[in-house]
Design an enzyme around this catalytic site. Structure first.
Site, PDB file in Angstrom:
ATOM      1  N   LYS A 221       0.841  -1.197   0.000  1.00  0.00           N
ATOM      2  CA  LYS A 221       0.000   0.000   0.000  1.00  0.00           C
ATOM      3  C   LYS A 221       0.873   1.244   0.000  1.00  0.00           C
ATOM      4  O   LYS A 221       1.736   1.407   0.869  1.00  0.00           O
ATOM      5  CB  LYS A 221      -0.841   0.009   1.278  1.00  0.00           C
ATOM      6  CG  LYS A 221      -2.301  -0.211   1.050  1.00  0.00           C
ATOM      7  CD  LYS A 221      -3.023  -0.008   2.352  1.00  0.00           C
ATOM      8  CE  LYS A 221      -4.487  -0.118   2.172  1.00  0.00           C
ATOM      9  NZ  LYS A 221      -5.179   0.095   3.454  1.00  0.00           N
TER      10      LYS A 221
HETATM   11  C1  E4P Z   1      -8.471   0.532   3.504  1.00  0.00           C
HETATM   12  O1  E4P Z   1      -7.669   0.225   2.688  1.00  0.00           O
HETATM   13  C2  E4P Z   1      -8.320   1.692   4.433  1.00  0.00           C
HETATM   14  O2  E4P Z   1      -7.136   1.604   5.129  1.00  0.00           O
HETATM   15  C3  E4P Z   1      -9.501   1.774   5.353  1.00  0.00           C
HETATM   16  O3  E4P Z   1     -10.659   1.396   4.662  1.00  0.00           O
HETATM   17  C4  E4P Z   1      -9.653   3.107   6.043  1.00  0.00           C
HETATM   18  O4  E4P Z   1     -10.896   3.149   6.714  1.00  0.00           O
HETATM   19  P1  E4P Z   1     -11.272   4.296   7.764  1.00  0.00           P
HETATM   20  O5  E4P Z   1     -11.447   5.573   7.018  1.00  0.00           O
HETATM   21  O6  E4P Z   1     -12.545   3.854   8.388  1.00  0.00           O
HETATM   22  O7  E4P Z   1     -10.123   4.372   8.726  1.00  0.00           O
END
Ligand code: E4P
Length: 267
Positions: free
Chosen positions: A95
């Site tokens: 990521k």
């Molecule tokens: C996914 O890849 C993200 O890290 C995640 O969905 C973030 O979610 P949040 O905005 O609820 O922290």
């Protein structure tokens, strides 16, 4: 639609995997922190991550995020993560945030380099379809528009409008005068839809992961859009299964089955 679980908690990952409907997992540093703090573990973080990869299984993508902000350092960290962990179940995806901070376009550079050397990237913290377009062009395997956080942002912007705000000369003003401050994106689901629509115009292999999902209704909306993947927190997956009339129905059927002597059919 593919379903990923948005968690780093092994207990949740194992439970969700046992349901047989999960195609992958996404983690981020905040989710790893939660998992470390809330799940007692007598293993190192390295063993914990290895166990996540094994639990999700061969070839089912697990996103692991880098922590540096410079392209060169992100690439180095990505290589370390990939080399250390990918042999376990051939499912590591790195990521990378689309951008780090204004004036430094490190995320995009890192995505380009990693894609060129064959390390799959999930471009994270995508808040506009334009960011997704650039990430896809740089070779990202996945782009993750953050639906929930955009809902938060729009709500916050609307509040600012109500409270009053000075407009700058360069601010875009909508032709119909509506939705000032929403950047042409009406909601998190709208961001996902516009990202999907935009990428569909071209030949990119990039898949869109609807991310930052907060409730089952949002899952329904992104599924109706036809998004490739939704990454869903475990609690939201649980909520997707529940309805009071389902529970009521199961209770009544069980009672009637007993009364009908139904058990005899299974003997
Ligand atoms: C996914 O890849 C993200 O890290 C995640 O969905 C973030 O979610 P949040 O905005 O609820 O922290």
């Amino acid at each position: 639609m593919k379903i990923f679980v948005d968690t780093a908690k092994l207990s949740e990952i194992k439970e969700a995997m046992s349901w047989g409907i999960v195609d992958g997992v996404t983690t981020n540093p905040s989710l790893i922190r939660q998992a470390v703090e809330e799940e007692k573990r007598n293993m190192s973080l390295e063993e914990y991550v290895a166990e996540i990869l094994r639990s999700v299984g061969e070839g089912k993508p697990v996103s692991l995020e880098v922590m540096s902000l410079k392209a060169e350092d992100m690439v180095d960290e990505a290589k370390i993560l990939y080399e250390k962990f990918n042999d376990i179940a051939h499912n590591v995806v790195i990521k990378i945030p689309i951008n780090t901070y204004a004036g430094y376009y490190e995320g995009l550079k890192a995505i380009k380099t990693l894609s060129e050397i064959g390390i799959p990237v999930n471009c994270t913290l995508v808040m506009t379809p334009e960011q997704a377009l650039l990430a896809a062009k740089a070779g990202a395997r996945y782009v993750s528009p953050f639906a929930g956080r955009i809902d938060d942002y729009i709500r916050e912007s609307k509040l600012r409008m109500i409270r009053g705000k000075d407009f700058q000369k360069g601010d875009y003003y909508p032709w119909d005068g509506k939705g000032v401050d929403d950047n042409g994106i009406r909601s998190g689901a709208d961001l996902v839809e516009k990202t999907v629509m935009l990428l569909e115009n071209y030949e990119y292999e990039t898949e869109v992961i609807a991310s930052s999902i907060r409730n089952p209704r949002q899952v329904r909306e992104v599924a109706m859009i036809g998004v490739h993947i939704a990454t869903i927190p475990f609690q939201v997956l649980e909520q997707m299964l529940l309805h009071p009339k389902t529970e009521e129905g199961v209770k009544k059927f069980s009672e009637d089955a007993e009364k009908a002597g139904y058990r005899e059919l299974f003997e």
